[in-house]
Design an enzyme around this catalytic site. Structure first.
Site, PDB file in Angstrom:
ATOM      1  N   ASP A   1       0.844  -1.203   0.000  1.00  0.00           N
ATOM      2  CA  ASP A   1       0.000   0.000   0.000  1.00  0.00           C
ATOM      3  C   ASP A   1       0.880   1.254   0.000  1.00  0.00           C
ATOM      4  O   ASP A   1       0.365   2.379  -0.064  1.00  0.00           O
ATOM      5  CB  ASP A   1      -1.013  -0.008   1.156  1.00  0.00           C
ATOM      6  CG  ASP A   1      -0.352   0.066   2.516  1.00  0.00           C
ATOM      7  OD1 ASP A   1       0.882  -0.084   2.602  1.00  0.00           O
ATOM      8  OD2 ASP A   1      -1.089   0.264   3.510  1.00  0.00           O
ATOM      9  N   SER A   2       2.207   1.074   0.001  1.00  0.00           N
ATOM     10  CA  SER A   2       3.132   2.182  -0.257  1.00  0.00           C
ATOM     11  C   SER A   2       2.817   2.795  -1.620  1.00  0.00           C
ATOM     12  O   SER A   2       3.236   3.910  -1.922  1.00  0.00           O
ATOM     13  CB  SER A   2       4.588   1.699  -0.221  1.00  0.00           C
ATOM     14  OG  SER A   2       4.751   0.516  -0.977  1.00  0.00           O
TER      15      SER A   2
ATOM     16  N   ASP B   1      -1.136  -6.293  -0.351  1.00  0.00           N
ATOM     17  CA  ASP B   1      -1.172  -5.607   0.948  1.00  0.00           C
ATOM     18  C   ASP B   1      -2.592  -5.132   1.245  1.00  0.00           C
ATOM     19  O   ASP B   1      -3.180  -4.380   0.443  1.00  0.00           O
ATOM     20  CB  ASP B   1      -0.233  -4.394   0.849  1.00  0.00           C
ATOM     21  CG  ASP B   1       0.396  -4.041   2.175  1.00  0.00           C
ATOM     22  OD1 ASP B   1       0.154  -4.747   3.169  1.00  0.00           O
ATOM     23  OD2 ASP B   1       1.154  -3.041   2.195  1.00  0.00           O
TER      24      ASP B   1
ATOM     25  N   LYS C   1      -0.852  -9.496   2.915  1.00  0.00           N
ATOM     26  CA  LYS C   1      -0.122  -8.996   4.086  1.00  0.00           C
ATOM     27  C   LYS C   1      -1.029  -8.033   4.824  1.00  0.00           C
ATOM     28  O   LYS C   1      -1.817  -7.311   4.192  1.00  0.00           O
ATOM     29  CB  LYS C   1       1.158  -8.263   3.650  1.00  0.00           C
ATOM     30  CG  LYS C   1       1.907  -7.620   4.823  1.00  0.00           C
ATOM     31  CD  LYS C   1       3.238  -7.061   4.402  1.00  0.00           C
ATOM     32  CE  LYS C   1       3.177  -5.642   3.874  1.00  0.00           C
ATOM     33  NZ  LYS C   1       2.581  -4.652   4.800  1.00  0.00           N
TER      34      LYS C   1
ATOM     35  N   GLU D   1      -1.081  -5.421   8.604  1.00  0.00           N
ATOM     36  CA  GLU D   1      -0.259  -4.825   9.653  1.00  0.00           C
ATOM     37  C   GLU D   1      -0.838  -5.103  11.035  1.00  0.00           C
ATOM     38  O   GLU D   1      -2.064  -5.152  11.194  1.00  0.00           O
ATOM     39  CB  GLU D   1      -0.163  -3.300   9.436  1.00  0.00           C
ATOM     40  CG  GLU D   1       0.520  -2.917   8.136  1.00  0.00           C
ATOM     41  CD  GLU D   1       0.645  -1.412   7.938  1.00  0.00           C
ATOM     42  OE1 GLU D   1       0.301  -0.640   8.871  1.00  0.00           O
ATOM     43  OE2 GLU D   1       1.107  -1.005   6.850  1.00  0.00           O
TER      44      GLU D   1
ATOM     45  N   GLU E   1       9.616  -4.032  10.259  1.00  0.00           N
ATOM     46  CA  GLU E   1       9.988  -2.748   9.653  1.00  0.00           C
ATOM     47  C   GLU E   1      10.535  -1.786  10.701  1.00  0.00           C
ATOM     48  O   GLU E   1       9.895  -1.552  11.744  1.00  0.00           O
ATOM     49  CB  GLU E   1       8.768  -2.119   8.945  1.00  0.00           C
ATOM     50  CG  GLU E   1       9.125  -0.769   8.321  1.00  0.00           C
ATOM     51  CD  GLU E   1       8.109  -0.241   7.317  1.00  0.00           C
ATOM     52  OE1 GLU E   1       7.146  -0.958   6.989  1.00  0.00           O
ATOM     53  OE2 GLU E   1       8.299   0.901   6.869  1.00  0.00           O
TER      54      GLU E   1
END
Ligand code: KIV
Length: 298
Positions: free
Chosen positions: A58-59, A97, A127, A129, A196
């Site tokens: 999602d960057s 993501d 993925k 978070e 991270e």
């Protein structure tokens, strides 16, 4: 003397990377390589470079869509870009993501949205978070047959909770909590975890304790694999470069230079040259001129 690094394996002998490959690589102590991609040409390049896994991160929101952070990214944005990547990449393990608010509000919604990455966008895994607070969602998604990659440490979707993009786990108590989170995610069934922006000693300790591979970004060399945002690695994101990034190229400068040259060529009428132009056969041209002439004369 500099040499161009070659892909680590014979392309003819390459096989699709799976979550099982990740487990085997950890067992063998073989570092796992991962990069982000958001479009077809980048996916092609990452694949051809022999990288093991692609994260459609999602960057995307920051490096492609120009947002300040990743929070505005939607499921539709992610699925659109995942599809493009899936069309370009054959061998790497493809991880989609989950964007902000696509898995936080209920376990049911998390499973439903996770499923869309595989069913509608060609991803192999997702993925998400978070640590202990996401254990139920991870367990339910894995229970639906969808491989889950965890992500702890600096989790960018919590940028406001952290008060900025800041390294995590720097105190003994914060580090202990991250170790616990890593174990909880492994217990919930995650096949791998991104660490991270955490201290290198802590990342190494977590990597040694877990049976599943850790993928580090700003987490030192002791992780089982590494991931970078491709736009950072190739110098295509001009706003800032995190200190943990090694920049291997300056694509932004190359692109800028090419565009400036193009503008100059157009202004100087040097482009398009004859070889970039299409011409009628002389006979057709003369026929046209004659017809036009005839029309204007009478
Ligand atoms: O979105 C992303 O690119 C990521 C990486 C930084 C791990 O989550």
């Amino acid at each position: 003397m500099t040499t161009t690094p070659q892909p680590k394996s014979d392309p003819a002998a390459r096989q699709k990377v799976t979550t099982r490959s990740f487990a085997l690589m950890k067992k063998r102590g073989q570092p796992i390589t991962m990069l982000t991609a958001y479009d077809y040409p980048t996916a092609l390049a990452v694949d051809q470079a022999g990288i093991d896994s692609i994260l459609v991160g999602d960057s995307l929101g920051m490096v492609v869509l120009g947002y300040e952070n990743t929070l505005p990214v939607t499921m539709e944005d992610m699925l659109h870009h995942c599809r493009a990547v899936a069309r370009g990449a054959k061998f790497p393990l493809l991880v989609g993501d989950m964007p902000f608010m696509s898995y936080q509000t209920s376990v049911e919604k998390a499973v439903e949205n996770a499923g869309r990455f595989l069913q509608e966008a060609g991803m192999d895994a997702i993925k998400l978070e978070g640590g202990r607070e996401r254990a139920d969602a991870v367990q339910a998604i894995v229970g639906a047959g969808i491989p889950v990659m965890g992500h702890i440490g600096l989790t960018p979707q919590s940028v406001h909770a952290f008060g900025g993009f800041r390294a995590q786990g720097k105190t003994a108590s914060a580090a202990k909590r991250l170790i616990e989170d890593a174990h909880i995610l492994q217990g919930a069934g995650a096949f791998s975890i991104v660490l991270e922006a955490v201290p290198a000693q802590l990342a190494q300790l977590i990597s040694e304790q877990l049976a599943i591979p850790t993928i580090g970004i700003g987490a030192g060399v002791g992780c089982d694999g590494q991931v970078l945002v491709t736009h950072d690695l190739i110098g295509q994101f001009d706003r800032f470069t995190p200190s943990f990034v090694k920049q291997y190229a300056q694509i932004h400068e190359i692109v800028l230079q090419a565009m400036r040259e193009y503008a100059r060529d157009v202004e100087d009428r040097v482009f398009p040259a004859e070889e970039h132009s299409i011409f009628m056969k002389e006979q057709e041209w003369q026929e046209l001129l004659a017809e036009l002439n005839q029309e204007s004369n009478g």
